[in-house]
Design an enzyme around this catalytic site. Sequence first.
Site, PDB file in Angstrom:
ATOM      1  N   ASN A 157      -3.699   5.075  -1.772  1.00 19.14           N
ATOM      2  CA  ASN A 157      -4.182   3.850  -2.402  1.00 19.14           C
ATOM      3  C   ASN A 157      -5.632   3.892  -2.821  1.00 19.14           C
ATOM      4  O   ASN A 157      -6.236   2.836  -3.047  1.00 19.14           O
ATOM      5  CB  ASN A 157      -3.935   2.624  -1.509  1.00 19.14           C
ATOM      6  CG  ASN A 157      -2.492   2.505  -1.079  1.00 19.14           C
ATOM      7  OD1 ASN A 157      -2.204   2.363   0.093  1.00 19.14           O
ATOM      8  ND2 ASN A 157      -1.573   2.600  -2.023  1.00 19.14           N
ATOM      9  N   GLY A 159       0.844  -1.175   0.000  1.00 13.77           N
ATOM     10  CA  GLY A 159       0.000   0.000   0.000  1.00 13.77           C
ATOM     11  C   GLY A 159       0.882   1.228   0.000  1.00 13.77           C
ATOM     12  O   GLY A 159       1.945   1.190  -0.587  1.00 13.77           O
ATOM     13  N   SER A 160       0.470   2.316   0.631  1.00 12.20           N
ATOM     14  CA  SER A 160       1.344   3.477   0.809  1.00 12.20           C
ATOM     15  C   SER A 160       0.558   4.765   0.950  1.00 12.20           C
ATOM     16  O   SER A 160      -0.590   4.874   0.523  1.00 12.20           O
ATOM     17  CB  SER A 160       2.334   3.673  -0.347  1.00 12.20           C
ATOM     18  OG  SER A 160       3.125   2.533  -0.543  1.00 12.20           O
ATOM     19  N   ASN A 161       1.228   5.754   1.555  1.00 14.21           N
ATOM     20  CA  ASN A 161       0.812   7.155   1.514  1.00 14.21           C
ATOM     21  C   ASN A 161       1.959   7.958   0.918  1.00 14.21           C
ATOM     22  O   ASN A 161       3.131   7.614   1.096  1.00 14.21           O
ATOM     23  CB  ASN A 161       0.572   7.730   2.910  1.00 14.21           C
ATOM     24  CG  ASN A 161      -0.392   6.935   3.745  1.00 14.21           C
ATOM     25  OD1 ASN A 161      -1.533   6.746   3.384  1.00 14.21           O
ATOM     26  ND2 ASN A 161       0.086   6.456   4.890  1.00 14.21           N
TER      27      ASN A 161
END
Length: 794
Positions: free
Chosen positions: A507, A235-237
Amino acid sequence: MRTRLRRLTVAAVALFTGATVLPAAAAQSQGRQDHPSSGRLSAVVRYTEYGIPHITAKSYADLGFGTGWAQAADQVCVLADGFATVRGERSRYFGADATSDQSLSSATTNLSSDLYFKGVRDKRTVEALLAEPAPRGPSRQAKDLMAGFAAGYNAWLRQNRITDPACRNAAWVGPVTTVDVAARLHALSMLGGQGGNIDEITSAQPPTADSPKTQADPRAVVREVERRAADAAMGSNAVAFRGDTTANGRGLLLGNPHYPWHGGRRFWQSHQTIPGQLDVAGGSLLGLPTISIGYNARIAWSHTVSTGVPFNLTQLALSPSDPTAYLVDGKPERMTQRTVTVAVKDGTPVTRTQWWTRYGPVVASSDAGLPLPWTATTAFALNDPNAANLRFADTSLGFGKARDTAGIAASLASHQGLPWVNTIAADSAGHTLYSQSQVLPRITNDLAAACSTPLGSATYPAAGLAVLDGSRTACVPGDDADAVQPGIFGPAKMPTLRDAAYVENSNDSPWLTNAGQPITGYERIFGTIGTQRGLRTRGAIQDVAALAERGKLTVRDLQAQQFANRVPAGDLTAADAARACAALPGGQATGSSGTAVDVSEACGVLAAWDRTMDTGSRGALLFDRFWRKLPAQRWKVPFSAADPVNTPNTLNTDSPAFAKALADAVTELRSAGIPLDSPLGEHQFVVRNGKRIPVPGGTEGLGVWNKVEPRWDPAGGGYSEVSMGSSHVQAVGWDGSGCPVARTLLTYSQSSNPNSPHYTDQTRLYSQERWVTARFCEKDVKASPVLRTVRVHN
């Protein structure tokens, strides 16, 4: 003679000095490393705090060599495991029924993994891609990096003794080739397509008289696609701020990728330099010779896993007389058989057949895969354009050379190598960039409308998965004039936003990259428009929009955002939950078992909770366990596209599910001997070398920016390990000095070897919410109090 004597003396002093600070194995080989012969590959590797290598070389092959050497020093066992995977040798060494860490595919057994990757190797797919001329194939620089990486890895193996118990004296650790390195990159590119459907590819067999006559259930297919998206181990920000929101008019970037904490999809930190050509630092996915997420003196970038669906299905109308032949424009075309033999530990080799078509491999139902039956009349083939993509390294290399966000965009446009991620970037001039530039099959909404089968008419709008009619050549994905590869979208079609005050992604689709400037008009395969956002996206937009509005931002503000550990779910519901709890008759609620539970203590704990997932936060664990037990239909106020950041909201405390979830959470913690108000860090931790290290952050469903997905083990004390979450974190800005202002953190540390000094050092920093001050400029590298230099060659 005097000059020669002086040189020998200097060399001897340097050798003695280097040997006193190197590990024993490296020191033993240092005499061979200091003087590379003419024509050999070599590099200088200087280590600063936390084992971060600064690799300097004179060419791309030499840089790859130094990178391969240094990665092997930290991660030889994980790398060797991955090379066994892409060679199709897991069953030979580990047994057919065991499984990998699934870092390079979704295969549920080693045999399934080997059948696929051995087939790729037998077909010489990677060799063919390496031979493609750039830009469709990799550039000479990228190929030199790969070849150098293999040589550096091999040199480390020859020159050092493995101390990691995971592979010490293991037969499966050995030299690798350029093709092995490229195959690992190829496997990473296919994770969202063929690599995510390996069981379905290797188990697909023609129907027999006893085969079920069922057809594909659209609802089941949609559920499986959605389940995979929800369960993805990545995932990620990331957020970039424009210059007019910062204190000095220069850009800022915070990258927070969420990746597995174990196995072959970890990041590894380094600083790569070829004087006059390249100077870039950041995190690389293991096995890659380039920086995957990073920064240089003028730009910084990060990636987030996108919502684009990187493959499509083609529904085949089969010949009435032969289920291995399909009709195209009325004419039968036979499938191609790919027969693969895999060596098996302590057993006879296994030979199986895969079935391939002009549209890609046939896929069919596996026990836990896409529910797609191969019947006498219908089969499905998987089209994955990333199976022809070996351009990831060139795209990343272009980022490392860029001088501004325009350079980032230019690398995306010219190489088109990113398989499943968005890009967010900022530069020292104050510009920002968001782009969902990824390799997707060129399926427009118009093509889907004209060519979807009945199954596709359900799956495309619901999940972005196109199922096209394979009986018509008019229904193949089209070509864009600006695309480097047939059948994919070109740069002009990519959802992109330039120079917004902030650009952020967590995401979700591109739509709310900036809530004040929604992106619309893109094709459904990229993602949705006007649909409900996840809590992590909603919380992130609230946070970064408020920061941009406040202005005068610095790198410190980025650091504070990373470790705010705010729980959007708690802000929305904890107060209501506490009040509803206090109103329960007799302070009791009935749990799933039908037993009444005294929950009165929980009311005060929820009311007093600070709404964070800090390690010292009391009540965080109770809320976490309660929240996980609530059904998805938990809101009174539904989603509204007119207010997407603030809806849905208002917890439905009138529902019986509320009291039951609360009772179950209280019962669960008490049964485990965990006080309801216990600090989070006492029960959310990892164990390294026998010692507990508390871990901050929270799960996806809570909406916490600093995401971790811990493994629940109440008998072991609570959350006693982290499967994935915050990984290579970087907060980057510029101050006009020519040196980036960068703070970084590799949450799980640089090495997987429990005997390494860099096995837990950054994990302890993460626990304490502290950062590494990056050393990028030469003066800063030289000033490191722990600086040590290793000169490596083959």
